[in-house]
Enzyme design. Structure first.
Site, PDB file in Angstrom:
ATOM      1  N   ASP A  19       0.888  -1.232   0.034  1.00  0.00           N
ATOM      2  CA  ASP A  19       0.004  -0.040  -0.094  1.00  0.00           C
ATOM      3  C   ASP A  19       1.042   1.185   0.177  1.00  0.00           C
ATOM      4  O   ASP A  19       1.907   1.227   0.476  1.00  0.00           O
ATOM      5  CB  ASP A  19      -0.975  -0.063   1.228  1.00  0.00           C
ATOM      6  N   HIS A  36       2.492   3.461  -8.804  1.00  0.00           N
ATOM      7  CA  HIS A  36       2.645   2.049  -9.285  1.00  0.00           C
ATOM      8  C   HIS A  36       3.411   1.673  -9.878  1.00  0.00           C
ATOM      9  O   HIS A  36       3.962   0.354  -9.565  1.00  0.00           O
ATOM     10  CB  HIS A  36       1.076   1.721  -9.916  1.00  0.00           C
ATOM     11  N   LEU A 130      10.304 -21.037  -4.908  1.00  0.00           N
ATOM     12  CA  LEU A 130       9.564 -19.953  -4.462  1.00  0.00           C
ATOM     13  C   LEU A 130       8.450 -20.200  -4.950  1.00  0.00           C
ATOM     14  O   LEU A 130       8.329 -20.095  -6.204  1.00  0.00           O
ATOM     15  CB  LEU A 130      10.305 -18.879  -4.013  1.00  0.00           C
TER      16      LEU A 130
END
Ligand code: IPE
Ligand code: IPE
Ligand code: MG
Length: 239
Positions: A19, A36, A130
């Site tokens: 955020d 962003h 991962l």
């Protein structure tokens, strides 16, 4: 925050509410989409760091079911960035033995994003270094309702005894079926809320909130959050 100790256990599964992109941009007099875009660099660094530190699962909250309320221009910018990321980074995922998965209502995304996601997921399916889980058009309440619907259909069809329903069976009907619960939940930008993210799965996650905006979040911040996690004493209701 406590220092990260490489000799101590790292969380197996880290979930992040990424955020503060908009506020990062606003503080620089830039449009929100620049925030962003800068946030994508943080994704890359955090992913690499998690891989190096031996984290096995990383779940990133990239777009919530509520984020559809945002202006179309911002949604388009975000979907464009996702497309760019998948195009540029899928080879990196392959090189680093990273498997991609998604959770959320992907069918609501533009067709191009859906296609690319399906390709990257298929291409990386056998990687086992991962697992990167990207939450897209994701809402935890919807996820729980979807699970309830599935279970009710099974009960109606006589495949499930309602009295036999337990926590494990319910969990297997969530989008995260087969994935371990997050051990550590990080939220950036100082907001102290979960915003409809993994409500079921974070029951016993350790929560670390940092004031740093997501585009500024780098390996030292990740290590500080892990350090904080290592210092905590998880009790799971016991002593
Ligand atoms: C997080 O940053 C990214 C998404 C929710 C897609 P925000 O866009 O929420 O940034 P702020 O919270 O407005 O600063
Ligand atoms: C949560 O951030 C969603 C993502 C990070 C993708 P928001 O910015 O949408 O959450 P609120 O509105 O502050 O609760
Ligand atoms: Mg926000």
């Amino acid at each position: 925050m406590s220092a990260f100790d490489p000799g101590k256990e790292v969380p197996r599964h880290i979930a992040i509410i990424m955020d503060g992109n908009g506020r990062w941009a606003a503080a620089r007099g830039l449009p929100r989409r620049d925030g962003h875009r800068a946030g994508a660099d943080s994704v890359e660094e955090v992913l690499r760091s998690c891989r190096e530190l031996g984290v096995k699962y990383l779940t990133l909250y990239a777009f919530s079911s509520e984020n559809w309320k945002r202006p179309e221009s911002e949604i388009n910018a975000l979907m464009g960035l996702l497309a760019h990321f998948l195009r540029e980074k899928t080879p990196t995922l392959m090189r680093n033995n990273i498997r991609l998965q998604v959770i959320g209502h992907i069918e609501k995304l533009p067709a191009r994003n859906q296609r690319q996601l399906a390709e990257s997921i298929a291409m990386t399916a056998k990687n086992d270094g991962l697992t990167l889980i990207v939450a897209l058009s994701y809402g935890s309440r919807e996820e729980i309702v979807d699970a309830a619907k599935e279970l009710m259909k099974k009960a109606k069809a006589g495949e499930l005894d309602p009295d036999a329903l337990d926590v494990e069976t319910f969990g297997r009907h969530l989008y995260t079926a087969g994935l371990p619960d997050p051990d550590l939940l990080i939220r950036t930008s100082g907001e102290c809320r979960v915003s409809n993210f993994l409500l079921w799965q974070i029951s016993y996650a350790e929560i670390v909130i940092t004031d740093v905006f997501w585009p500024d979040f780098r390996r030292p911040h990740l290590e500080a959050a892990i350090g904080e996690y290592q210092r905590r004493h998880r009790r799971f209701g016991g002593l």
